[in-house]
Design an enzyme around this catalytic site. Structure first.
Site, PDB file in Angstrom:
ATOM      1  N   GLU A  43       0.824  -1.206   0.000  1.00  0.00           N
ATOM      2  CA  GLU A  43       0.000   0.000   0.000  1.00  0.00           C
ATOM      3  C   GLU A  43       0.863   1.263   0.000  1.00  0.00           C
ATOM      4  O   GLU A  43       0.657   2.191   0.801  1.00  0.00           O
ATOM      5  CB  GLU A  43      -0.954   0.005   1.187  1.00  0.00           C
ATOM      6  N   GLU A  61      -4.330  -8.886   0.489  1.00  0.00           N
ATOM      7  CA  GLU A  61      -4.840  -8.548   1.814  1.00  0.00           C
ATOM      8  C   GLU A  61      -6.353  -8.503   1.730  1.00  0.00           C
ATOM      9  O   GLU A  61      -6.911  -7.761   0.909  1.00  0.00           O
ATOM     10  CB  GLU A  61      -4.269  -7.206   2.286  1.00  0.00           C
TER      11      GLU A  61
END
Length: 857
Positions: free
Chosen positions: A467, A543
């Site tokens: 991220e 994720e």
């Protein structure tokens, strides 16, 4: 030569955790014991990373391909600091063994440390001191003496006898220093300085020398650090090609010739000393101060392949590389590996040895609950055993390189690993995180990471980031191209990904990556959009879920659907900071497990699987209560911080182990204030049908209502004291059952232990489970009785916990409040101890205590 190789094989295969592993020509000794330590909240020495950086940067030169960092001409700093001097009196310092996390003992509420970082005192400057004994042979000029550090948090700098040897700033890196020129016969003073800033992480990073430390003694001519690369480019059931690259290093003052040979052994096959294959001996000359690569391959007939259970077996091999001159062995280097093939299929997901393996993975931070970041073999093994029981077959090392020992366990147990390097690149997420190091250290950190881990068969892919900021930008795409090219140059056998939560298919970042890794995007249909844009790339959920809950706590009314927000009615008690364990709540960016399962199945078979956030609760990031006065640890885990499974554990087990005859019902059935109120019953099971009874009255027999339904629900049940029973059926026959009974008043403690026998090495652990029960032995699910642990015999209590994210009692405390009926004690033997260790647990206001005996051997 044959006998020596056999001894090496036995030493490595059977004594992986020994303090000293002898191999002909090489000795690797643990330096974990008997350190002196002191932590300072203010700078006691006027040093800083900036003042030390010119002497630390040259350590990166072995791992960078461009312009090298110059060695400073000025004298190194720190020589006059008292802590590096042998004359300094450290009697008042704390004596510790490594691995060591100075922050985990608390207390919670450390000034300036956010809830995101776990509210523990990670900040400050830590000094470690130890005396090393060197022999005349060590300093004879024929040996190289190395310090190998598996991990130290952070900005490490090392002095030997007052001389700054070097260091490494990134706390997750493994690294080596050459002590040879500063070593003297007799006693030597080794001093290590660490420095942690506030806001250096988004989660609990730990503090201290929190991974293993080693002293390596070798000939000046030796196999270099992480100096072998073993690959298996061609694999079948009949034969496999094993390619071995050996890097030979000559740190002596003159050129030398050396014979390089490698033998391959099957680990644990009972064949004794017989090599299954031998690579022919190659003679090579290496100039003084230089390195040389020796490459060759061999065919292994009828190979025993490495693969993940239950459909495959994680067989392992050992490559024993010997450097010799005539009949004299100069160095012996061992490399454990597996023979297996990996295929990244855009249409069929991940194939191991040509078999499709659906990735049932969890993301995991590196802390071990009440033990903190200090690596412990048994604690890590226990975590993996719990995940394996749930049905997990994969791990994502979020968001940093793990302890190398974790990968050893993954190899042995057959876990697939997505090995992750960084949480951020040049743009940071906190004031003092890795973005400060990225410009000068990212290449060295990444190459060292790949070289360290690339021989592990468990590693199936590399992740270069999580991220990262500004995923839409051209700069980030350029950084990804550079990082991925570094990985490919070090290991062309595996593909590379980066976990993306914000990039769209039209951004440049996903186009640069080998594998499309999506964080929380798959549940919203983005799997299809990325697959359409990149039909030649494998896709998985890097994720998923982020479901949040507190073990054993339930709130009403229960949401009628299978997904909910934690802020919605019935999902939480904000005042108490608990979230309902009906396992429906997410924090806003994720989804319930049920919703993720729907998305995963919708896009089969080309979605390779998922990595759930998270396998275990972890210290820090207590979403949604991370602010002032909030909680200490996360709510994301399928298993709580103490290692007690939440109800969600059985929801995953029902999906990931559908063949297991299991029925799990919730909630507990002790609700005196809810008589006559609707109290929904949910059941997690792989059964085809389930029937529920309350006090013998059937509430109906229900089938799973088709594809996309993963839980059985009876949302109209009204509470009455007694018992609720759930029975699962498969093929018309009873397949499993679960019972919840109304508990009476707390009266006693039921105490059990995970293992009755442990090693008396001062490191092995016994986990003591405490249940608060009524006079009939039924667990009392809403009790908060305080329990007190005491230990008699040659052992000690290491820590206690209960899995409650709101509990601010320091982990070393022998007194612990039960949470949802459970508490945990962690016990170890004294170093070198043998005999019986008696653990007694007494409860506040309880009639009967509990006791277990653990034997140290």
């Amino acid at each position: 030569m044959f006998a020596l190789t056999y001894l090496v094989f036995l030493a490595v295969a059977n004594a992986a955790n020994a303090a000293t592993i002898p191999t002909p020509g090489r000795v690797r000794t643990s330096l974990n014991d008997n350190w002196k330590f002191s932590r300072f909240t203010n700078n006691p020495d006027s040093l800083s990373y900036n003042s030390l950086k010119p002497w630390l940067l040259p350590q990166a030169n072995l791992f960078i391909t461009g312009t090298k960092y110059p060695n400073p001409s000025a004298s190194s700093p720190g020589a006059n600091i008292p802590y590096v001097q042998s004359s300094f009196n450290d009697d008042t310092w704390q004596q510790v063994d490594l691995p060591h996390d100075w922050a985990i003992t608390g207390p919670f509420g450390a000034p300036g440390i956010s809830g995101g970082m776990g509210r523990l005192p990670t900040n400050g400057i830590g000094w470690y001191r130890k005396t090393l004994l060197a022999t005349a042979d060590d300093i004879s000029g024929t040996k190289s003496i190395f310090l190998d550090v598996d991990g130290a948090m952070s900005y490490a700098a090392v002095w030997l006898n007052g001389n700054l040897v070097g260091g490494w700033p990134w706390g997750y890196a493994s690294w080596r220093l050459d002590l040879t020129r500063y070593l003297r016969e007799g006693n030597n003073t080794l001093a290590i300085r660490l420095e942690n800033a506030v806001d250096n992480s988004r989660w609990y990073p730990g503090a201290g020398i929190y991974r293993n430390l080693w002293l390596v003694k070798v000939d000046r001519m030796h196999v270099a650090q992480w100096g072998t690369q073993v690959t298996t480019p061609d694999v079948s059931e009949k034969e496999a090609t094993v390619k071995v690259v050996v890097q030979v290093e000559n740190l002596g003052g003159a050129a030398r010739e050396v014979d390089v040979s490698t033998r391959i052994y099957a680990v644990g096959d009972g064949s004794g000393a017989e090599a299954v294959a031998t690579i022919k001996t190659v003679t090579t000359a290496v100039a003084a101060g230089e390195k040389r690569f020796v490459n060759d391959s061999v065919t292994v007939p009828n190979p025993r392949l490495w693969g993940p259970p239950p459909s495959q077996t994680p067989h392992l091999y050992l490559a024993v590389t010997t450097l010799s001159s005539g009949s004299a062995v100069i160095d012996t280097y061992t490399t454990r590996f597996g023979i297996r093939s990996i295929t990244y299929s855009p249409s069929n997901g991940l194939l191991i040895n040509s078999q499709r393996v659906y990735v049932q993975g969890t993301c995991n931070h590196h802390d071990q609950g009440a033990l903190g970041a200090a690596y412990n073999h048994r604690a890590t093994q226990r975590q993996l055993q719990i995940l394996r029981d749930m049905g997990a077959n994969a791990l994502r090392t979020s968001h940093n390189p793990p302890a190398p020992d974790l990968l050893d366990l993954a190899d042995e147990m057959g876990f697939l690993v997505l090995d992750e390097a960084f949480d951020c690149w040049s743009a940071g997420k906190t004031a003092n995180d890795y973005h400060l190091l990225y410009p000068e250290w990212h290449e060295a950190d990444l190459r060292a990471f790949i070289r360290r881990d690339r021989n592990h068969p468990s590693v199936i892919a590399w992740s270069i980031g999580n991220e990262v900021q500004n995923q839409e930008s051209a700069l980030v795409a350029r950084e990804a191209i550079e990082l991925q090219s570094i990985v490919h140059s070090e290991d062309p056998s595996r593909q590379v990904t980066s976990a993306m939560n914000a990039a769209t298919p039209d951004h440049a970042l996903p186009a640069t990556l080998d594998i499309i890794g999506l964080n929380y995007q798959g549940e919203y249909g983005n799997y299809a959009a990325f697959h359409q844009k990149f039909p030649d790339k494998m896709i998985w959920g890097s994720e998923t879920a982020s479901c949040i809950s507190s073990r054993g706590t339930y709130f009403f009314p229960v949401h009628s659907g299978n997904n909910n927000r934690y802020s919605a009615v019935g999902s939480s008690d904000a005042a108490a900071r608990y979230i309902s364990a009906y396992e429906l709540a997410d924090p806003g960016w994720g989804d319930s497990p049920d919703a993720v399962f729907v998305a995963q199945e919708r896009f089969q078979p080309w979605v390779a699987g998922e990595f759930v956030w998270t396998g275990f609760d972890y210290l820090g990031e207590p979403t949604p209560w991370g602010g002032q006065g909030g909680s200490r640890s996360s709510y994301f885990g399928i298993v709580d911080l103490a290692g007690f499974p939440k109800d969600r554990f059985w929801l995953y087990q029902a999906r990931w182990r559908p063949e297991k005859a299991m029925v799990h019902l919730l909630p507990h059935w002790t609700w005196p204030e809810r008589v006559g109120d609707v109290t929904p019953v949910h059941v997690f099971s792989g059964a085809e049908e389930v029937e529920v009874w309350v006090n013998g009255v059937s509430q109906g027999r229900r089938k799973k209502s088709g594809k996309g339904v993963y839980r059985f629900r009876w949302d109209e049940v009204k509470y009455q004291a007694g018992e609720v029973v759930a029975v699962g059926y498969k093929d018309g026959k009873e397949w499993g059952r679960d019972v919840k009974k109304t508990a009476g008043k707390a009266a006693a403690l039921a105490v059990s232990v995970d293992r009755a026998v442990i090693d008396g090495d001062g490191r092995d652990l016994a986990y003591v489970r405490v249940e608060v029960v009524d006079d009939k032995g039924t667990m009392v699910p809403r009790t908060n009785n305080t329990v007190e642990f005491s230990v008699a015999g040659p052992g000690k209590l290491v820590a206690t916990d209960n899995g409650d994210p709101t509990d601010m009692t320091a982990f070393p405390s022998a007194s612990r409040r039960a949470f949802s009926g459970l508490a945990l004690g962690i016990v170890k033997a004294e170093k070198g101890a043998k005999g019986k260790i008696t653990v007694t647990v007494r409860g506040d206001g309880l009639i009967r205590e509990g006791e277990v005996v653990v034997t140290a051997q």
